[in-house]
Structure formats: C-alpha cells, structure tokens
Write an enzyme that holds these catalytic residues in place. Structure first.
Site, PDB file in Angstrom:
ATOM      1  N   ASP A 275       0.706  -1.281   0.015  1.00 55.15           N
ATOM      2  CA  ASP A 275      -0.084   0.001   0.081  1.00 55.15           C
ATOM      3  C   ASP A 275       0.982   1.362   0.022  1.00 55.15           C
ATOM      4  OD1 ASP A 275      -1.981  -1.886  -0.011  1.00 55.15           O
ATOM      5  OD2 ASP A 275      -2.625  -1.580   2.280  1.00 55.15           O
TER       6      ASP A 275
ATOM      7  N   ASP B 145      -5.336  16.160  20.031  1.00 54.07           N
ATOM      8  CA  ASP B 145      -4.151  15.766  19.121  1.00 54.07           C
ATOM      9  C   ASP B 145      -4.256  16.161  17.827  1.00 54.07           C
ATOM     10  OD1 ASP B 145      -2.910  15.024  21.556  1.00 54.07           O
ATOM     11  OD2 ASP B 145      -2.890  12.744  21.250  1.00 54.07           O
TER      12      ASP B 145
ATOM     13  N   ALA C 227      -7.582   3.075   6.725  1.00 54.81           N
ATOM     14  CA  ALA C 227      -6.171   3.330   7.272  1.00 54.81           C
ATOM     15  C   ALA C 227      -6.266   4.244   8.402  1.00 54.81           C
ATOM     16  CB  ALA C 227      -5.083   4.368   6.019  1.00 54.81           C
TER      17      ALA C 227
END
Length: 306
Positions: free
Chosen positions: A71, A177, A189
């Site tokens: 990937d 964050d 992903a």
C-alpha cells in the site's frame, strides 16, 4: 493496447529488482516501452528508459502503471501524479496489501490479460483530495492525496486548536491531538485506527476523524466530497500544528496558517481482480479480520411431547 508502461515499487530490494528485470524484458519483447525512475535505470539495463522530471510529463507519456510493492508503494505512486493517473496494476509485495490485490506469482497471466485489448477489466476509480497550505494569501504547498491529510500537534505538549469551516460555514473547533481528513479509500487506514467509519472506496465522501479529542461528544463525521474544507490553526493556539499528506512531506503550521481541502477532479484508477465490492470485503476479512468471531452454537431442539 498500452505502448508505454511505468514500473514502480520496492525496486531497491534484490528479489523485487530481479522481478522488475524479468517484467521489463518480457514487455520489451512485445514492443512495449518500460519507464523507471532515473536512479534505478542503470540497474534495470537496456530494457528500460527513464524520463526528464523537469521537461517530461508522465501524464502524457504513460498508458499503464505496474506497481510492485504494498500500500505504501501505491501512495508513493500517487505522489507522482497530481492530475490524470493512468490505470494501475498493483501486485502485492508488501506487508498488508489492502490496496494491492494481484498475486505476483501469476504476474505473466495477469499482465497478459491487461495488455490484451479483447479482455474487459474493472477499473476502480478511487477519489482523491487536493490540499493547499496557506500563510496569509501565499500558497506554501499543494499536494494530492489518496488516503488522508493529517493535522496534528507534533512534538508540542499542548493540544492543538483547529478551526474548521465547511463551504465557508463555521463547523467546529478541534481541541485535541489533531484531525484526519480521509478519502473513502483512506477510511481503512489511519482514520480507522482513530475510530473512524469504514467507507467503500466508491462512496463519494470524505471523513473527518478527530485524533484523541478532548471531548466526549466529538464523533467522526462523513461529508460529501463536493465540499470545501478550511482548517485553520487558531491564533489563540498555544502551540503550532503539523500537516502531512499520505504520511509524507510534513510541514509545521504557525497560528493563523490554514489548509484548504477539496475533492480532486482526477481519480486514482486501480484495476480490480474481481468486482469491486467482493474485492473490498475480501480485503476487510483477510487484512483486518473484520467481524471475525467464533460461530454461536445452535440451541438444542427437543422433540415435541406426544
């Protein structure tokens, strides 16, 4: 019939380099030009050519891309094409192989089928995003991503403050964050790791997934990929933010800097080994063990009393 093929992937590995040599020789015998990156051309010999990155446009030269890797190799390939992308035949030589469906052991059969003008193929048009970074009115950087744009706090000990606008309408301020803006392809992903939903790659959408938000109610949301997002580091933010594009080219953003994200008009076309839905569910099960569970035992049925 493709006349020029771009060969990319993990060609720095000896086994893959040998495979690339075999492929280049095989295609050369059939009158097909094979392009490789300049740094690799001396190792791949006379069966390959390279191009001038300053004057040549890959968009106009290449009819087909053969990718040898995982990937990550596909994401690297995506960074080479900011506009039109030729069809991509991706062989799995990586760790996960979520996006690379073809088995390299059968490369001659698969490549012969793709080069045969009489054979029909299914093209999966994966949507991409264009991200432009600004400081005041100056565009500092632009990138086209296949998976995601990520804004995070980087090494700063402070939470990041990101003001989010959607189609010029204020939506929210991210305090945490950071934030992931993923395509439907990228939904499996980094966004998935941060708690985002999984989207079929043909869904025309993007997903906004917060990274460790300091809020109990900030859930990921799915938006149509026709929207335009503007993500700005708040002037009052205690620290800076960092942006990356498919995990590459990280840049620090100062308070007041912003990024504009919108859908790309040029998709990333991958050749599917089988129909797109079956291939996607196969990848979910094989790569992610999606919904793998021991089957429940049936109840023991008793015979009715006479």
């Amino acid at each position: 019939t493709p006349r020029c093929v771009l060969l990319v992937g993990k060609l720095f590995e000896h086994a893959v380099l040998q495979l690339a040599l075999d492929m280049a020789r095989w295609m050369g015998q059939r009158g097909i030009s094979v392009l490789v990156e300049a740094a690799l051309q001396p190792q791949l010999g006379p069966d390959t050519q390279t191009w001038d990155a300053e004057s040549d446009s890959l968009d106009d030269m290449v009819d087909l891309v053969v990718c040898l890797g995982g990937d990550g190799s596909l994401l690297y390939l995506n960074s080479m094409f900011s506009k039109e992308v030729p069809p991509v035949l991706a062989f799995n030589l990586g760790s996960l192989g979520f996006l690379t469906a073809f088995n390299v052991d059968d490369w001659e059969r698969h490549l012969s089928a793709v080069l045969d003008p009489e054979t029909d193929h299914i093209l999966l048009l994966r949507r991409r995003l264009v991200a432009s970074v600004y400081r005041d009115t100056e565009c500092l950087q632009e990138a086209t991503v296949l998976n995601e744009v990520v804004l995070d706090r980087g090494p700063s000990p402070y939470i990041t403050d990101l003001e989010c606008h959607c189609n010029d309408t204020y939506a929210t301020t991210v305090r945490g964050d950071g934030l992931i803006v993923a395509t439907s392809t990228g939904s499996t992903a980094y966004s998935l790791s941060a708690g985002g939903s999984m989207l079929h790659p043909l869904v025309p959408a993007l997903i906004m997934t917060p990274i460790c938000p300091h809020s109990l109610s900030f859930r990921p949301i799915v938006l149509p990929d026709s929207v335009k997002l503007k993500l700005r580091v708040a002037e009052t933010s205690r620290g800076t933010a960092w942006i990356s594009f498919d995990g590459r080219n990280r840049r620090e953003l100062q308070p007041g800097d912003y990024v504009v994200i919108s859908g790309s008009p040029c998709p990333f076309p991958t050749i599917a080994m089988e129909d797109d839905t079956r291939e996607w569910f196969t990848s979910l099960g094989h790569c992610l063990n999606w919904n793998v569970r021991v089957a429940q035992k049936p109840l023991e049925r008793q015979s009715p009393k006479m």
